[in-house]
Design a protein around this motif. Sequence first.
Motif, PDB file in Angstrom:
ATOM      1  N   LYS A 291      44.146   9.593  28.935  1.00 51.53           N
ATOM      2  CA  LYS A 291      45.505   9.412  28.423  1.00 51.53           C
ATOM      3  C   LYS A 291      46.330   8.518  29.346  1.00 51.53           C
ATOM      4  O   LYS A 291      47.194   7.778  28.886  1.00 51.53           O
ATOM      5  CB  LYS A 291      46.200  10.762  28.216  1.00 51.53           C
TER       6      LYS A 291
ATOM      7  N   ALA B  44      37.710   1.259  30.750  1.00 49.72           N
ATOM      8  CA  ALA B  44      38.588   2.385  31.099  1.00 49.72           C
ATOM      9  C   ALA B  44      38.480   2.715  32.589  1.00 49.72           C
ATOM     10  O   ALA B  44      39.496   2.922  33.271  1.00 49.72           O
ATOM     11  CB  ALA B  44      38.242   3.605  30.259  1.00 49.72           C
TER      12      ALA B  44
ATOM     13  N   ARG C 278      44.873  11.512  19.954  1.00 47.54           N
ATOM     14  CA  ARG C 278      43.763  12.011  20.781  1.00 47.54           C
ATOM     15  C   ARG C 278      44.217  13.127  21.729  1.00 47.54           C
ATOM     16  O   ARG C 278      43.446  14.030  22.041  1.00 47.54           O
ATOM     17  CB  ARG C 278      43.165  10.857  21.595  1.00 47.54           C
TER      18      ARG C 278
ATOM     19  N   ILE D 144      40.733   0.818  24.770  1.00 46.47           N
ATOM     20  CA  ILE D 144      41.296   1.665  23.709  1.00 46.47           C
ATOM     21  C   ILE D 144      40.262   2.142  22.688  1.00 46.47           C
ATOM     22  O   ILE D 144      40.315   3.298  22.252  1.00 46.47           O
ATOM     23  CB  ILE D 144      42.465   0.933  23.020  1.00 46.47           C
TER      24      ILE D 144
ATOM     25  N   THR E 235      38.900   7.532  26.163  1.00 48.48           N
ATOM     26  CA  THR E 235      39.768   6.835  27.114  1.00 48.48           C
ATOM     27  C   THR E 235      40.832   7.789  27.642  1.00 48.48           C
ATOM     28  O   THR E 235      41.539   8.425  26.863  1.00 48.48           O
ATOM     29  CB  THR E 235      40.459   5.632  26.437  1.00 48.48           C
TER      30      THR E 235
ATOM     31  N   THR F  46      47.993   6.197  18.924  1.00 47.32           N
ATOM     32  CA  THR F  46      46.578   6.494  19.158  1.00 47.32           C
ATOM     33  C   THR F  46      46.426   7.543  20.257  1.00 47.32           C
ATOM     34  O   THR F  46      45.637   8.484  20.140  1.00 47.32           O
ATOM     35  CB  THR F  46      45.824   5.211  19.556  1.00 47.32           C
ATOM     36  N   ALA F  47      47.195   7.380  21.320  1.00 44.62           N
ATOM     37  CA  ALA F  47      47.123   8.332  22.436  1.00 44.62           C
ATOM     38  C   ALA F  47      47.525   9.734  21.990  1.00 44.62           C
ATOM     39  O   ALA F  47      46.876  10.723  22.349  1.00 44.62           O
ATOM     40  CB  ALA F  47      48.023   7.857  23.578  1.00 44.62           C
TER      41      ALA F  47
ATOM     42  N   LEU G 275      45.612   4.966  28.311  1.00 43.57           N
ATOM     43  CA  LEU G 275      46.282   4.669  27.044  1.00 43.57           C
ATOM     44  C   LEU G 275      47.784   4.504  27.269  1.00 43.57           C
ATOM     45  O   LEU G 275      48.416   3.584  26.735  1.00 43.57           O
ATOM     46  CB  LEU G 275      46.019   5.784  26.037  1.00 43.57           C
ATOM     47  N   TYR G 276      48.352   5.405  28.070  1.00 42.91           N
ATOM     48  CA  TYR G 276      49.776   5.300  28.375  1.00 42.91           C
ATOM     49  C   TYR G 276      50.081   3.987  29.087  1.00 42.91           C
ATOM     50  O   TYR G 276      51.067   3.307  28.783  1.00 42.91           O
ATOM     51  CB  TYR G 276      50.218   6.477  29.237  1.00 42.91           C
TER      52      TYR G 276
ATOM     53  N   SER H  32      42.978  -2.040  30.390  1.00 43.63           N
ATOM     54  CA  SER H  32      43.529  -0.914  29.633  1.00 43.63           C
ATOM     55  C   SER H  32      43.511  -1.211  28.135  1.00 43.63           C
ATOM     56  O   SER H  32      43.193  -0.334  27.324  1.00 43.63           O
ATOM     57  CB  SER H  32      44.951  -0.606  30.103  1.00 43.63           C
ATOM     58  N   GLU H  33      43.830  -2.437  27.748  1.00 44.04           N
ATOM     59  CA  GLU H  33      43.774  -2.817  26.326  1.00 44.04           C
ATOM     60  C   GLU H  33      42.345  -2.755  25.797  1.00 44.04           C
ATOM     61  O   GLU H  33      42.092  -2.257  24.703  1.00 44.04           O
ATOM     62  CB  GLU H  33      44.326  -4.235  26.148  1.00 44.04           C
TER      63      GLU H  33
ATOM     64  N   ILE I 252      49.668   1.890  20.230  1.00 44.57           N
ATOM     65  CA  ILE I 252      48.838   2.488  21.277  1.00 44.57           C
ATOM     66  C   ILE I 252      49.291   3.917  21.565  1.00 44.57           C
ATOM     67  O   ILE I 252      48.473   4.832  21.711  1.00 44.57           O
ATOM     68  CB  ILE I 252      48.889   1.630  22.552  1.00 44.57           C
TER      69      ILE I 252
END
Length: 643
Positions: free
Chosen positions: A237, A200, A266, A230, A235, A262-263, A240-241, A226-227, A259
Motif C-alpha cells: 500500500k 515494487a 486492495r 501497480i 503491491t 485501486t489501493a 501505491l500511495y 511505483s507506477e 491509483i
Amino acid sequence: MASLDPLVWIVSLVGCSIDWLLTRNWVKILFVAVPTFLLTILTGLVWWGGGIDQDTIAEKYELLGRAETSGWEGKLVEHFTSNKQKKDGTDQRQPASEQEAGQESPSSADVVSQAEQPGQAEQAEQPESQPAEAEGKRPEYMVSQYGELLFRRVQLVRPTDESQFVVGTTLIQRGAIAQGQKILRNIAPDDKVGLPKAHAIMALSYLLQYTKTQDPELVTLLTHHSEASIPWEHTPKDVLYLAGDINWQKRNVDRALEIFQTAAERYPDLYPFLSQRYTEAKKSDQAKAATESGINYYKGLLEKNPTDAKTRVMIAQLLGSSPEALAEAEELLRQAPEGTSEDQALLTRTISEIYRVRFSNYVRSLEGEKPTDHSLLDKALEIDPENPLVGDQIAMLVRDRLDPSKKLQKHLKDLLDSGKASPTTHAIMSEFYLARKQEATDNGRIDEASRLTAEAIKQLEAVFKASPMAVKYSNNLAYLYMESNRLDDALKTARTTLDVLQRSGMQGAEHVDELLDTLGWIYQKMDRSTDAVSAFELALRFNPNRIDSREKLAALYRKLGNDGVAEAHEQAIEAIKKAAQEKAEQEKAEKEKAAQEQSIENSDQPAENQQPESAQQPANESKSDEVPTDPSADPAASPGDSP
C-alpha cells in the motif's frame, strides 16, 4: 560496335567449373572432410544436449524453490508496508478533516511525507538484527535458507525472472541494496516497464535511500517504479500511495485518484483517505461512495471485535459532521466496552472532538456574528483538556475577533505559555498578531506595532521550528526579521526553507514566489545586488505576473546600468496591468449579464413565488470547519502573506 552475347559468358563459366571439378582429387578431400563434418555435428549435439540439461535442471530447481517459498510474497508485503493492515484492520492513514473527528492523514505536500511513514526505514533493515535469524531461523517475511539456495542455483544454471526477483529482494532485505537493485534491474529496468513485483521492490528500496539521502534525482526513479508496480496484485500500500501521491503533487488528479481507488480496493482501510482525496478534488459522489465503503468495512470489523476502540473511532470519523451523524458517532463511542487506558484516551479525545465540531458548526451558522454560547467548546475542553484542536479553535476565535469566553482565553494563554500548543495554534496566533500590527501601523501606533511584531515573530518561530516547509509562515518570519533589521536571521530562515524544498523536490510549492521575493529584498538590504537580481528572477520563474518583483528588478537593473533589461520589465508590468484590467472588465460584464438574466427570469415568475433579494442570494461561503493539522494547510486567508 559488335554486341556481346550473354550466352558466351554462361558457356565459358560452365566449362571452367567442369574443368575444375574434373581436375580435383576428391578421394583425398573426402577422406579429410568426413571426420571433420562428423566432429562438428557431434559438438553441436553435445552443446544442444547440455543446454536442454541445464534448462531441465533450472526448471526443477525453480519448481522446488517456488514450493519452498509458497506464501512468502504475502509475508513480504506485510513486512515492507510501513502502515500494515493490522489484525484489527486499522490503518494509520486517517483523514484530517474536522468533519471526521480531527484525526490526521498523510499529507501530499512532498515525497518526504510518504518516506517518513512510521517505521518504514527501520523495517527495511530490520532483518539484519532479528534474533530469530541469528539463531538460524529466518523471519517469515524472508525466504528460507534452503529456498534461497535453490534460487541461487537457478541463477547459476539459467537465470529466470523469478530467481532474479527472489535473490535480488533477499539481498535488499539484508541491507545489500545496491547489489539487490543491480539484479532486479535486469527484470525491472529504470527506464522501461518490466516485471511489476520487481518494480515494487525497487520502489521500496529507492524510497529507503531517499529517506536517508534526500536526493531529488531519486524522485524520478521512485515515480517510474511505483507506477510500473501497480499491476501486481500484492503491491504494498505504501508503493501505491507513493505512486498516487506523486501524481497528486504533479496535479495529475485523475490519475492519482485512479491509483488511490485501486489501493483502497486492495486495502479497504484506505477508503477514509480515498474519500478525503475525492473531497479535495470536488468529486462529491465518489467521495460519498468511498465513505460508505469505508463505513461498511469498519462495521464488519467491529462485528468481529466489538472491543476495538480504533475501529469505533474510524466509523465515527466517517459518519460526517451533520447533527444526526455526530449524535450517532457519540452514541457509538459511548457504547464501547471499557478497555485499556490507551483505548479510553482515544475514545475520550474523539468525543471531545465531536463537541468541538458541533461548536464549529454553530459558529459557522452565525455567518460572522459573534457566538454568545461557548458551552459546546467548554464541554470539549472539559472532556479532554489536552485536545490540541480545542486550542486551535480558541485561537481562531481570537484571530477572528469573536470574543471567546474568559475560561477559553485562559486555556489558550496557558497552552501558549506551557509550550504545548500545536504548530497550527501558533500559526493562527501569528496571523492574529500580524493583523493587529497592521492596524496599529496604519493608525500610527508605532510602539504597539513593534510589540505586536515581536509577538508575531515568537509565534512564527514556533511554526518554523516544527515545520520549516510551511512556506507561507517561513516567508512571514523572514519578512518580519528583515523588517526588524535582523537580516542574518531573515536570510537564514529563507535559505533554510528553500534548501529543504529543493532537497524534497518541492521547489514549486505554493508561496515559493513570495519567499523568493522576500529573499531578494533581504539581499537588496544587504547590498548584494547580484544575488537580489537572481532571487527576483527566480521568483518570476514561478510567477511571471509578480508586479512587485518586476518593479524591484527594473530598479536594480537600472542601478547596475542595464537599462535595456529594465525597460523590458517595465513593459511587461504594463502588459500585466492591462491584461488584469481587461479580465476585470470582462468579469464585470459577465456578472452584469448574469444579473440581467436573473432579473428577467424573476420578473417572469408569479408574484407569490418571488422572494426578497436577500433570500435569493446564496449565503457567503463560510470558513471550512476543518482546523488544519499543519501550518502549510493555510488556516485562513492570512493578512500576512506579505506582512
